[in-house]
Design a protein around this motif. Structure first.
Motif, PDB file in Angstrom:
ATOM      1  N   SER A 199       0.911  -1.430   0.089  1.00 54.96           N
ATOM      2  CA  SER A 199      -0.110  -0.039   0.086  1.00 54.96           C
ATOM      3  C   SER A 199       0.994   1.169   0.067  1.00 54.96           C
ATOM      4  O   SER A 199       2.005   0.973   0.183  1.00 54.96           O
ATOM      5  CB  SER A 199      -1.001   0.080   1.157  1.00 54.96           C
ATOM      6  N   THR A 254       0.333 -16.376  -2.454  1.00 53.04           N
ATOM      7  CA  THR A 254      -0.068 -15.533  -1.671  1.00 53.04           C
ATOM      8  C   THR A 254      -0.615 -15.968  -0.321  1.00 53.04           C
ATOM      9  O   THR A 254      -0.877 -17.334  -0.393  1.00 53.04           O
ATOM     10  CB  THR A 254      -1.026 -14.219  -2.276  1.00 53.04           C
ATOM     11  N   ARG A 275      -4.882 -11.743  -0.123  1.00 50.86           N
ATOM     12  CA  ARG A 275      -5.813 -11.955  -1.176  1.00 50.86           C
ATOM     13  C   ARG A 275      -7.081 -11.443  -0.607  1.00 50.86           C
ATOM     14  O   ARG A 275      -7.825 -10.690  -1.520  1.00 50.86           O
ATOM     15  CB  ARG A 275      -6.074 -13.434  -1.586  1.00 50.86           C
ATOM     16  N   LYS A 333      -7.627  -7.400  -0.958  1.00 47.23           N
ATOM     17  CA  LYS A 333      -6.812  -6.963  -2.376  1.00 47.23           C
ATOM     18  C   LYS A 333      -8.264  -6.370  -2.917  1.00 47.23           C
ATOM     19  O   LYS A 333      -8.256  -5.505  -3.787  1.00 47.23           O
ATOM     20  CB  LYS A 333      -6.655  -8.029  -3.126  1.00 47.23           C
ATOM     21  N   ARG A 353      -9.037  -2.972  -1.598  1.00 47.54           N
ATOM     22  CA  ARG A 353      -8.069  -2.312  -2.225  1.00 47.54           C
ATOM     23  C   ARG A 353      -8.211  -1.467  -3.538  1.00 47.54           C
ATOM     24  O   ARG A 353      -8.036  -0.374  -3.946  1.00 47.54           O
ATOM     25  CB  ARG A 353      -6.695  -2.514  -1.882  1.00 47.54           C
ATOM     26  N   LYS A 379      -4.956 -13.613  -7.548  1.00 45.34           N
ATOM     27  CA  LYS A 379      -5.776 -12.557  -7.874  1.00 45.34           C
ATOM     28  C   LYS A 379      -7.025 -12.778  -6.435  1.00 45.34           C
ATOM     29  O   LYS A 379      -7.427 -13.949  -6.442  1.00 45.34           O
ATOM     30  CB  LYS A 379      -6.540 -12.292  -9.391  1.00 45.34           C
ATOM     31  N   SER A 407     -12.856 -12.712  -1.259  1.00 42.62           N
ATOM     32  CA  SER A 407     -13.042 -11.317  -0.945  1.00 42.62           C
ATOM     33  C   SER A 407     -14.368 -11.033  -0.702  1.00 42.62           C
ATOM     34  O   SER A 407     -14.664 -10.137  -0.038  1.00 42.62           O
ATOM     35  CB  SER A 407     -12.320 -10.668  -1.930  1.00 42.62           C
TER      36      SER A 407
END
Length: 344
Positions: free
Chosen positions: A35, A124, A129, A132, A135, A212, A240
Motif C-alpha cells: 500500500s 499469496t 488476497r 485486495k 483495495r 488474484k 474477498s
C-alpha cells in the motif's frame, strides 16, 4: 533501479521523492503489492532521501508546479511507451523556470513486472488476497472481473494481458467463481445442486495457482442460519466477497426470467440474511454483495431501488443489478437512480 536514481539525485542536492498513490499506479498498471503507507515508510528510511511527498496522478504537473525543483530525476524507461507524452510535458514545465530533466540510464534486469511474475509463482496468503478487492475498489473507478469455474480457466483469467500503447498493459483484476459455469462443468443444472463442499474444493484448486482476489457467486446463500457459516468459511480461505441473490425456494437461472416460476424473497427476510452474514464475518475486508432480481422478474425500477436502499441499510457492501434485456438502457437507468440514493 530506484536506488541508482536516488544516488544520482543526491549529487544534485536535497532529494524529494514524489511517491505515487495506489490510485495513480492502478490508473495505468496493476495495483502495487504494498500500500501507499507501506511504500512511504520504506522510502522514508532509504539513505539519501530527505522528503517524501504524495503524487496523486501519473501526470507530474501538480507537484512540479508546487515545488518547482531545479532538477527532476527519472530513468530512461519512459522515453517510449505510455508515459512518453507525460515525459514531454514534464520537460516543458521544468523549462518554465529553468529546471532540468536528468535521466540516468535504465537499470536492466531489475523490473517490478518481473518481480510481480516471481511473486505470483510464490503465491499469496489468505489475508493478502482477502483484502485486495477492497483495495482495488478504493483506487479504481472500474475493475475488470472474469468468470472461472476451475483452476485452468482461472489461470487464463490470471495471465491474460492486453498491451495498450496508451494505457499500458491491461489485465483482469479479479476472478468470479460462477455457480452457473461450475454447475455446468459438473454436468449439473444451475439449481444450487453442487454442494458447498464441492465448491470449496474448486476455490482451493483456483487458489493453488492464482493470486488474484475472488468473488464467490453464492446463489441465494441458502437459509440465513447456514449463510453465516458460509461467510466464515469463505473469509477464512481468503475469498474477498460473496454475491447472493434475493430469491427463495428452488433456485432457477435468472436468465429464464418470468418463463419459469421464480419467487423473490421478501425485503425483510433478505435484509436479515445480509445482517446475519455481516455479523458473522471476522474482518472488515470481507464483502457481502446483494444481487437484486426485480428487473429480471418484471417488478419494476421502483422495487429494485427500494430493495437496494434496504439492503445497504442492512449492511450490504455492494449492489449488483441484473437484467435480461438485450441493451443496456435498463441497467444505466438503475445506475443513474441509484446514485441519488442516500447511502448508508
Amino acid at each position: 533501479g530506484h536506488l541508482n536514481i536516488i544516488k544520482v539525485a543526491q549529487e544534485l542536492g536535497e532529494v524529494m521523492i514524489g511517491l505515487f498513490t495506489d490510485k495513480a499506479i492502478a490508473s495505468y498498471k496493476r495495483l502495487p503489492f504494498m500500500s501507499y503507507e507501506q511504500r512511504k515508510a520504506v522510502i522514508e528510511n532509504v539513505k539519501g532521501v530527505d522528503r517524501v511527498v504524495m503524487q496523486e496522478t501519473p501526470d507530474y504537473e501538480a507537484n512540479l508546479r508546487k515545488y518547482k525543483p531545479d532538477y527532476m530525476v527519472h530513468g530512461t524507461d519512459w522515453r517510449e511507451g505510455p508515459l512518453k507524452d507525460v515525459r514531454a510535458k514534464a520537460i516543458a514545465i521544468l523549462a518554465e523556470w529553468g529546471g532540468q530533466m536528468v535521466e540516468p540510464e535504465y537499470t536492466k534486469g531489475i523490473s517490478s513486472t518481473e518481480l510481480h511474475v516471481h511473486l505470483r509463482e510464490i503465491g499469496t496468503t489468505p489475508q493478502l488476497r482477502l483484502a485486495k478487492l477492497r483495495r482495488l475498489l478504493s483506487v479504481k473507478n472500474i475493475i475488470r472481473v472474469s468468470e472461472a469455474h476451475n483452476a485452468l480457466s482461472a489461470l487464463i483469467v490470471e495471465k491474460t494481458e492486453v498491451k495498450d500503447p496508451v494505457r499500458g498493459t491491461q489485465s483482469f483484476d479479479a476472478i468470479w467463481l460462477s455457480s452457473l459455469t461450475e454447475s455446468t462443468a459438473h454436468g449439473r443444472p444451475d439449481i444450487e445442486l453442487v454442494d458447498l463442499s464441492s465448491r470449496l474444493k474448486t476455490v482451493n484448486d483456483i487458489f493453488e495457482v492464482t493470486v488474484k482476489p475472488m468473488i464467490f457467486d453464492g446463489d441465494t446463500g441458502g437459509i440465513a442460519e447456514h449463510f453465516t457459516y458460509t461467510v466464515r468459511t469463505l473469509e477464512r480461505l481468503g475469498v474477498s466477497a460473496i454475491i447472493i441473490e434475493d430469491k427463495t425456494g428452488l433456485k432457477m437461472n435468472s436468465l429464464f426470467g418470468t418463463d419459469v416460476s421464480q419467487t423473490q424473497d421478501s425485503i425483510e427476510s433478505f435484509c436479515n440474511k445480509i445482517s446475519l452474514g455481516k455479523k458473522a464475518q471476522v474482518t472488515n475486508d470481507f464483502m457481502i454483495i446483494a444481487r437484486i432480481e426485480s428487473l429480471i422478474l418484471k417488478k419494476g425500477m421502483d422495487d429494485a431501488l427500494t430493495r437496494a436502499f434496504a439492503y445497504m441499510k442492512a449492511g450490504a457492501d455492494g449492489i449488483m443489478i441484473h437484467s435480461k434485456e438485450k441493451d443496456q438502457a435498463e441497467i444505466l437507468q438503475f445506475c443513474k437512480e441509484y446514485q441519488k440514493l442516500e447511502k448508508k
